[in-house]
Write a protein that holds these residues in place. Structure first.
Motif, PDB file in Angstrom:
ATOM      1  N   ARG A 335       0.620  -1.027   0.157  1.00  0.00           N
ATOM      2  CA  ARG A 335      -0.184  -0.036   0.114  1.00  0.00           C
ATOM      3  C   ARG A 335       0.907   1.228   0.024  1.00  0.00           C
ATOM      4  O   ARG A 335       0.611   2.385  -0.726  1.00  0.00           O
ATOM      5  CB  ARG A 335      -0.756  -0.070   1.373  1.00  0.00           C
ATOM      6  N   GLU A 336       1.725   1.031   0.974  1.00  0.00           N
ATOM      7  CA  GLU A 336       2.748   2.180   1.078  1.00  0.00           C
ATOM      8  C   GLU A 336       3.616   2.787  -0.387  1.00  0.00           C
ATOM      9  O   GLU A 336       3.653   3.458  -0.805  1.00  0.00           O
ATOM     10  CB  GLU A 336       3.527   2.047   1.911  1.00  0.00           C
ATOM     11  N   GLN A 337       4.155   1.720  -0.833  1.00  0.00           N
ATOM     12  CA  GLN A 337       4.740   1.737  -2.183  1.00  0.00           C
ATOM     13  C   GLN A 337       3.884   2.451  -3.438  1.00  0.00           C
ATOM     14  O   GLN A 337       4.233   3.225  -3.974  1.00  0.00           O
ATOM     15  CB  GLN A 337       5.448   0.428  -2.859  1.00  0.00           C
ATOM     16  N   ALA A 338       2.715   1.966  -3.325  1.00  0.00           N
ATOM     17  CA  ALA A 338       1.625   2.187  -4.246  1.00  0.00           C
ATOM     18  C   ALA A 338       1.296   3.833  -4.035  1.00  0.00           C
ATOM     19  O   ALA A 338       1.306   4.539  -4.903  1.00  0.00           O
ATOM     20  CB  ALA A 338       0.338   1.419  -4.354  1.00  0.00           C
ATOM     21  N   VAL A 339       1.098   4.090  -2.726  1.00  0.00           N
ATOM     22  CA  VAL A 339       0.775   5.427  -2.665  1.00  0.00           C
ATOM     23  C   VAL A 339       2.082   6.481  -2.888  1.00  0.00           C
ATOM     24  O   VAL A 339       1.764   7.493  -3.456  1.00  0.00           O
ATOM     25  CB  VAL A 339       0.381   5.775  -1.071  1.00  0.00           C
ATOM     26  N   GLU A 340       3.019   5.955  -2.703  1.00  0.00           N
ATOM     27  CA  GLU A 340       4.305   6.907  -2.898  1.00  0.00           C
ATOM     28  C   GLU A 340       4.640   7.027  -4.377  1.00  0.00           C
ATOM     29  O   GLU A 340       4.615   8.001  -5.066  1.00  0.00           O
ATOM     30  CB  GLU A 340       5.487   6.087  -2.366  1.00  0.00           C
ATOM     31  N   HIS A 341       3.988   6.085  -5.151  1.00  0.00           N
ATOM     32  CA  HIS A 341       3.943   6.049  -6.739  1.00  0.00           C
ATOM     33  C   HIS A 341       3.204   7.003  -7.197  1.00  0.00           C
ATOM     34  O   HIS A 341       3.354   7.869  -7.901  1.00  0.00           O
ATOM     35  CB  HIS A 341       3.826   4.571  -7.153  1.00  0.00           C
ATOM     36  N   ILE A 342       1.776   6.950  -6.586  1.00  0.00           N
ATOM     37  CA  ILE A 342       0.834   8.020  -6.933  1.00  0.00           C
ATOM     38  C   ILE A 342       1.289   9.370  -6.675  1.00  0.00           C
ATOM     39  O   ILE A 342       1.180  10.229  -7.449  1.00  0.00           O
ATOM     40  CB  ILE A 342      -0.360   7.910  -6.303  1.00  0.00           C
ATOM     41  N   ARG A 343       2.039   9.414  -5.326  1.00  0.00           N
ATOM     42  CA  ARG A 343       2.295  10.909  -5.031  1.00  0.00           C
ATOM     43  C   ARG A 343       3.433  11.448  -6.033  1.00  0.00           C
ATOM     44  O   ARG A 343       3.485  12.673  -6.387  1.00  0.00           O
ATOM     45  CB  ARG A 343       2.983  10.623  -3.637  1.00  0.00           C
ATOM     46  N   THR A 344       4.361  10.594  -6.537  1.00  0.00           N
ATOM     47  CA  THR A 344       5.414  10.948  -7.355  1.00  0.00           C
ATOM     48  C   THR A 344       4.767  11.265  -8.771  1.00  0.00           C
ATOM     49  O   THR A 344       5.340  12.145  -9.386  1.00  0.00           O
ATOM     50  CB  THR A 344       6.470   9.739  -7.486  1.00  0.00           C
ATOM     51  N   GLY A 345       3.542  10.632  -9.045  1.00  0.00           N
ATOM     52  CA  GLY A 345       3.232  10.823 -10.357  1.00  0.00           C
ATOM     53  C   GLY A 345       2.369  12.123 -10.551  1.00  0.00           C
ATOM     54  O   GLY A 345       1.785  12.570 -11.546  1.00  0.00           O
ATOM     55  N   ALA A 346       2.080  12.823  -9.347  1.00  0.00           N
ATOM     56  CA  ALA A 346       1.145  13.840  -9.391  1.00  0.00           C
ATOM     57  C   ALA A 346       1.754  15.091 -10.176  1.00  0.00           C
ATOM     58  O   ALA A 346       2.845  15.452  -9.992  1.00  0.00           O
ATOM     59  CB  ALA A 346       0.972  14.494  -7.882  1.00  0.00           C
ATOM     60  N   GLY A 347       0.801  15.693 -11.212  1.00  0.00           N
ATOM     61  CA  GLY A 347       1.429  16.720 -12.022  1.00  0.00           C
ATOM     62  C   GLY A 347       2.110  16.143 -13.234  1.00  0.00           C
ATOM     63  O   GLY A 347       2.434  16.731 -14.174  1.00  0.00           O
ATOM     64  N   ALA A 348       2.559  14.790 -13.266  1.00  0.00           N
ATOM     65  CA  ALA A 348       3.025  14.060 -14.618  1.00  0.00           C
ATOM     66  C   ALA A 348       1.997  12.889 -15.114  1.00  0.00           C
ATOM     67  O   ALA A 348       1.141  13.599 -15.977  1.00  0.00           O
ATOM     68  CB  ALA A 348       4.232  13.500 -14.434  1.00  0.00           C
ATOM     69  N   HIS A 349       1.813  12.312 -14.407  1.00  0.00           N
ATOM     70  CA  HIS A 349       0.709  10.982 -15.045  1.00  0.00           C
ATOM     71  C   HIS A 349      -0.699  11.467 -14.366  1.00  0.00           C
ATOM     72  O   HIS A 349      -1.501  11.543 -15.216  1.00  0.00           O
ATOM     73  CB  HIS A 349       1.162   9.677 -14.308  1.00  0.00           C
ATOM     74  N   PHE A 350      -0.578  12.157 -13.177  1.00  0.00           N
ATOM     75  CA  PHE A 350      -1.800  12.410 -12.592  1.00  0.00           C
ATOM     76  C   PHE A 350      -2.299  13.680 -12.373  1.00  0.00           C
ATOM     77  O   PHE A 350      -1.331  14.618 -11.972  1.00  0.00           O
ATOM     78  CB  PHE A 350      -1.843  11.566 -11.322  1.00  0.00           C
ATOM     79  N   ASP A 351      -3.324  13.982 -12.127  1.00  0.00           N
ATOM     80  CA  ASP A 351      -4.057  15.571 -11.621  1.00  0.00           C
ATOM     81  C   ASP A 351      -3.595  15.624 -10.265  1.00  0.00           C
ATOM     82  O   ASP A 351      -4.171  14.902  -9.568  1.00  0.00           O
ATOM     83  CB  ASP A 351      -5.394  15.332 -12.200  1.00  0.00           C
ATOM     84  N   PRO A 352      -2.712  16.567 -10.205  1.00  0.00           N
ATOM     85  CA  PRO A 352      -2.346  16.757  -8.645  1.00  0.00           C
ATOM     86  C   PRO A 352      -3.421  16.926  -7.678  1.00  0.00           C
ATOM     87  O   PRO A 352      -3.523  16.847  -6.591  1.00  0.00           O
ATOM     88  CB  PRO A 352      -1.488  17.954  -8.682  1.00  0.00           C
ATOM     89  N   GLY A 353      -4.438  17.866  -8.215  1.00  0.00           N
ATOM     90  CA  GLY A 353      -5.729  18.009  -7.330  1.00  0.00           C
ATOM     91  C   GLY A 353      -6.518  16.770  -6.770  1.00  0.00           C
ATOM     92  O   GLY A 353      -6.709  16.473  -6.001  1.00  0.00           O
ATOM     93  N   VAL A 354      -6.658  16.122  -7.989  1.00  0.00           N
ATOM     94  CA  VAL A 354      -7.284  14.494  -7.627  1.00  0.00           C
ATOM     95  C   VAL A 354      -6.333  13.720  -6.612  1.00  0.00           C
ATOM     96  O   VAL A 354      -6.807  13.038  -5.745  1.00  0.00           O
ATOM     97  CB  VAL A 354      -7.527  13.942  -9.012  1.00  0.00           C
ATOM     98  N   VAL A 355      -5.063  13.680  -6.973  1.00  0.00           N
ATOM     99  CA  VAL A 355      -4.004  12.923  -5.992  1.00  0.00           C
ATOM    100  C   VAL A 355      -4.281  13.348  -4.485  1.00  0.00           C
ATOM    101  O   VAL A 355      -4.226  12.412  -3.662  1.00  0.00           O
ATOM    102  CB  VAL A 355      -2.657  13.106  -6.480  1.00  0.00           C
ATOM    103  N   GLU A 356      -4.464  14.623  -4.368  1.00  0.00           N
ATOM    104  CA  GLU A 356      -4.427  15.217  -2.821  1.00  0.00           C
ATOM    105  C   GLU A 356      -5.654  14.561  -2.110  1.00  0.00           C
ATOM    106  O   GLU A 356      -5.851  14.228  -1.185  1.00  0.00           O
ATOM    107  CB  GLU A 356      -4.536  16.772  -2.946  1.00  0.00           C
ATOM    108  N   VAL A 357      -6.986  14.759  -2.875  1.00  0.00           N
ATOM    109  CA  VAL A 357      -8.113  14.146  -2.344  1.00  0.00           C
ATOM    110  C   VAL A 357      -8.002  12.748  -2.304  1.00  0.00           C
ATOM    111  O   VAL A 357      -8.422  12.467  -1.266  1.00  0.00           O
ATOM    112  CB  VAL A 357      -9.338  14.680  -3.210  1.00  0.00           C
TER     113      VAL A 357
END
Ligand code: C2E
Ligand code: FE
Length: 365
Positions: A335-357
């Motif tokens: 779970r932690e590794q996955a969350v870290e991956h998502i956090r790192t991807g904010a602004g590149a792969h993912f919408d940073p606003g969505v990641v935060e929520v």
């Protein structure tokens, strides 16, 4: 004489409820008053009212009495648990002893904690439409007498009047609930078939879907759109039907040619679903779930807010769930590794606003 006194008390209570219906602007206050009367006049330990949300086909608790747990805002899907069955079948349900009744773990634990063992519920129906369910629970077995049922009838019809009077419930859709429910069940069946082909663990589609709907709610997606979000999320990878097993189930990395074929799955989904009128509004997620915030995704290479919000939300949930599950080409991450991956991807792969929520939402659950 005691009978007469009781009659007078009942009539007085009904008049008070009538007054509240006419004068109180707050439906949950009026319903709470009805529940107080049910407990008092029928001698039961707890009572609740759930109202039907037709957009999501869920029942939500709007008033509860006699529980230590807060039920307000909690939702039950139509057809599920006890209340969901009452709403779907439109039949009252009486269970003198809940011990051996099938229900989810969550409800089982809650009822155990509250030590509630007997159950009675009836649908709240106005002009042939189900608006909700009224539940009565008790810590001892009980057998309602005809007098008991008469009083219950009277109070539940007050509840029906109160709900019907409330402006919010006047635009209920006309489509029959049974039909719509059968339709949703069919879509869930397709989703299970897709899970099976992917060798997904049972419930993968449901898990991703429930989380996506929750995330979209937190992102302020209007409730009328949530049913389409749900359908789209359930069917997000339906386009993989067009991808051969040799590629889909390959235990290693894909060759460039194989990858070209894999990248067609969002397009296949559009071909499959767009002829179905009901599903056309649900296409955003199947079509755009592999687009990326920075424009490096597929099939179109859209970027930023050109990608529909629901697809941006789904992308985060999809990747999180994919990473925390075993795949033919790798084992599950923590779970932690996955969350870290998502956090790192904010602004590149993912919408940073969505990641935060999304990360806030994970902390809550
Ligand atoms: P999927 O397995 O459901 O994965 C969905 C998305 O989660 C992927 O989209 C990717 O963004 C993310 N994801 C999944 N696993 C990993 C991982 O190990 N590392 C990273 N960094 N991200 C991951 P993507 O890449 O567009 O892939 C779409 C689909 O293509 C995947 O769905 C899977 O069915 C297939 N696929 C991707 N890579 C491979 C592979 O190396 N071998 C095989 N057999 N299939 C693959
Ligand atoms: Fe996909």
């Amino acid at each position: 004489n005691a009978d007469l006194q009781q009659q007078v008390r009942r009539v007085t209570a009904l008049r008070e409820i009538d007054q509240s219906i006419v004068s109180s602007g707050d439906l949950s206050v009026t319903l709470g008053m009805i529940l107080d009367n049910i407990r008092l006049q029928l001698g039961v330990d707890a009572a609740t009212v759930l109202l039907l949300k037709t957009h999501t086909l869920t029942l939500e608790y709007v008033a509860a009495r006699g529980f230590t747990t807060a039920l307000q805002g909690l939702a039950v899907r139509l057809g599920e648990e006890l209340s969901g069955r009452v709403a779907l079948t439109r039949q009252p349900l009486i269970i003198p002893d809940l011990q051996n009744v099938l229900m989810s773990q969550t409800w089982r634990e809650m009822l155990n904690e509250e030590r509630l063992m007997a159950y009675f519920a009836a649908p709240i129906i106005v002009k042939g439409k189900v608006l909700g369910v009224l539940e009565v629970l008790h810590r001892q077995p009980f057998e309602p007498s005809s007098g008991w049922l008469e009083v219950f009838e009277m109070l539940i019809s007050q509840a029906a009047i109160a709900v019907n009077n409330d402006g919010l419930f006047q635009d209920l859709e006309q489509t029959s609930l049974e039909l719509r429910f059968a339709y949703e069940e069919t879509i869930e069946g397709w989703a299970r078939a897709l899970d099976l082909r992917d060798h997904e663990t049972e419930g993968h589609s449901r898990r991703v879907t429930d989380l996506t709907v929750k995330l979209c709610q937190h992102l302020g997606v209007p409730s009328e759109k949530l049913m389409d979000v749900r359908r789209g999320a359930l069917l997000h990878d339906i386009g993989k039907m067009g991808v051969p097993d040799a590629i889909l189930l390959k235990p290693g990395k894909l060759t460039p040619e194989e990858w070209q074929k894999m990248k067609k799955h969002p397009g296949f989904a559009v071909k499959l679903l767009s002829p179905i009128k009901f599903l056309r509004p649900a296409l955003d997620i199947p079509q755009y779930h592999h687009e990326r915030w920075d424009g490096s995704g597929y099939p179109l290479g859209l970027s930023g807010e050109d990608i529909p919000l629901t697809a941006r939300a789904f992308a985060v949930v999809d990747v999180y769930d994919a990473l925390t599950s075993d795949r033919p080409y790798r084992e599950a991450w923590s779970r932690e590794q996955a969350v870290e991956h998502i956090r790192t991807g904010a602004g590149a792969h993912f919408d940073p606003g969505v990641v935060e929520v999304f990360i806030q939402l994970l902390k809550l659950s």
